[in-house]
Design an enzyme around this catalytic site. Sequence first.
Site, PDB file in Angstrom:
ATOM      1  N   GLU A  36       0.856  -1.189   0.000  1.00 26.32           N
ATOM      2  CA  GLU A  36       0.000   0.000   0.000  1.00 26.32           C
ATOM      3  C   GLU A  36       0.890   1.236   0.000  1.00 26.32           C
ATOM      4  O   GLU A  36       1.801   1.369   0.829  1.00 26.32           O
ATOM      5  CB  GLU A  36      -0.908   0.014   1.228  1.00 26.32           C
ATOM      6  CG  GLU A  36      -1.681   1.306   1.443  1.00 26.32           C
ATOM      7  CD  GLU A  36      -2.544   1.709   0.255  1.00 26.32           C
ATOM      8  OE1 GLU A  36      -2.510   2.897  -0.134  1.00 26.32           O
ATOM      9  OE2 GLU A  36      -3.246   0.839  -0.292  1.00 26.32           O
ATOM     10  N   GLY A  41      -5.706   0.821   5.161  1.00 27.45           N
ATOM     11  CA  GLY A  41      -7.131   0.607   5.384  1.00 27.45           C
ATOM     12  C   GLY A  41      -7.972   1.027   4.193  1.00 27.45           C
ATOM     13  O   GLY A  41      -9.168   0.765   4.142  1.00 27.45           O
ATOM     14  N   GLY A  42      -7.339   1.720   3.226  1.00 26.95           N
ATOM     15  CA  GLY A  42      -8.063   2.131   2.029  1.00 26.95           C
ATOM     16  C   GLY A  42      -8.707   3.502   2.170  1.00 26.95           C
ATOM     17  O   GLY A  42      -8.543   4.212   3.168  1.00 26.95           O
ATOM     18  N   CYS A  44     -11.947   4.317   2.409  1.00 21.11           N
ATOM     19  CA  CYS A  44     -13.131   4.457   3.266  1.00 21.11           C
ATOM     20  C   CYS A  44     -12.818   5.057   4.642  1.00 21.11           C
ATOM     21  O   CYS A  44     -13.426   6.042   5.028  1.00 21.11           O
ATOM     22  CB  CYS A  44     -13.853   3.117   3.405  1.00 21.11           C
ATOM     23  SG  CYS A  44     -15.310   3.212   4.472  1.00 21.11           S
ATOM     24  N   HIS A 445     -43.549  -0.048  17.954  1.00 16.63           N
ATOM     25  CA  HIS A 445     -44.034   1.329  18.002  1.00 16.63           C
ATOM     26  C   HIS A 445     -43.167   2.067  19.039  1.00 16.63           C
ATOM     27  O   HIS A 445     -42.869   1.522  20.093  1.00 16.63           O
ATOM     28  CB  HIS A 445     -45.492   1.296  18.462  1.00 16.63           C
ATOM     29  CG  HIS A 445     -46.158   2.629  18.534  1.00 16.63           C
ATOM     30  ND1 HIS A 445     -46.482   3.359  17.434  1.00 16.63           N
ATOM     31  CD2 HIS A 445     -46.566   3.350  19.613  1.00 16.63           C
ATOM     32  CE1 HIS A 445     -47.097   4.460  17.806  1.00 16.63           C
ATOM     33  NE2 HIS A 445     -47.160   4.489  19.124  1.00 16.63           N
TER      34      HIS A 445
END
Length: 465
Positions: A36, A41-42, A44, A445
């Site tokens: 890398e 981690g890229g 994102c 609800h």
Amino acid sequence: MAEPEHLDVLVLGSGQAGNLIAWHMAKSGSRTALVERRWIGGSCPNIACMPSKNEVWSARIAHLVHHAGQFGTLTTPGKTDMAQVRQRKRDMVAGEVAAFRAGFKSSGAELIEGSGRFIAPKALEVQLNAGGTRILTGDTVFLNIGTHSAMPPIAGLEAAKPLTHIDILEIDYVPSHLIVLGGGYVGLEFAQAYRRFGSRVTVIESAPQIIGREDADSAEAITQILSDEGIRILTSANVVKVEGQSGRTITLTLRGAAGEERLEASDILVATGRVPNTAGIGLETAGVALDSRGYIQVNDRLETTAPDVWALGECAGSPQFTHVSVDDFRIVRDNLAGGHRSTTDRLTPSCVFTDPPLAHVGLRERDAQRQGIPVRVAKMPTGAVVRTHTTGEKLGFMKALVGEDDRILGFTMIGAEAGEVMAAVQTAMLAGLPYRKLRDAVIAHLTMAEGLGPLLENVPPRAAV
């Protein structure tokens, strides 16, 4: 020249899929290394999804403070401290990167920080960030090299040094007037965030509508929501010239239906699409073919044209979402183990993190019309969901497309918690349930998902044969 080092598995690119495949193969006993050049981690966790949503959330807090009086809380006029917004983002990113580094350490996969270039099939020359060179070969190679921002060929634009999605996350000031080129996901999220931070904002989109892949009613609703917040949105408008420099003073000349117009601003953000990171890394030497758009050519198993070389994530032309990259990893992992997974049969959701968000899964109404698929459409204002009576978050709508066999074929929602409501519908779609099962479910609800009951009550009956 460095001596070649042989590995069982060689991964180029530290995106989501690349990390996961490296860790998986290393834990399975394969000698594995991942190369890398910058973003551990890229994109994102570093420069895309997570940091942008971090700042979008800061902008939402600013918006809530500004409107706190509606809820009975009295505040003095708020002011955005962009340096603190940026620091909050940076702190989160640092924590994410540390977690990824820990993943390499615990898995046994080697993380090599440097720039890789193929010098032969399944052989990389790596210029190390710390200096020096390594030559790596692998029995199996995985490519997860991602994309970068496109720069449209507009006169003067590149010289104006415009902001990209990376740059805008690092500014420590509120632009007086931000022009956003591009009305897609990225452009709209930043447009709303910076309007809420205090900027005057103009969005310029060359197509007839923003978020062009969505149905017209979705685009119209988001346009109205953003316009009501004071954002100017220009569609069918083409920028022909840019003068000046972003961060100081810039002037745009654009042409639209009303003729030519000149706009002055302080900053410009380019968010007009993505380009794959496939140039200049020797893929042709590796025997890896590209398609007409420059993406890596793969089959539905994510195999490239080179033996034992796989491509995952955006570089392979997969939808540009982190969750798809993760699924690419699962497909490759299972196929390596003898499975028969394919990219052609997955149900891919999407979410635009405007406020309120736009979430979608499955078939869109216009695509059903184009493909001649008969559908019954149920639609309901988000404000009809009882929970919104307590929160005041009434903007948007819910829409479901139901097929002749009573299965849900598509779902779109603009409204608070739209992504979570969409996930419930996606689950029903994956299970192949008839819409009545979800319509008649006992849903808690007060939740936003409770609105699915009354929405699906509106499904028209089958057409008489």
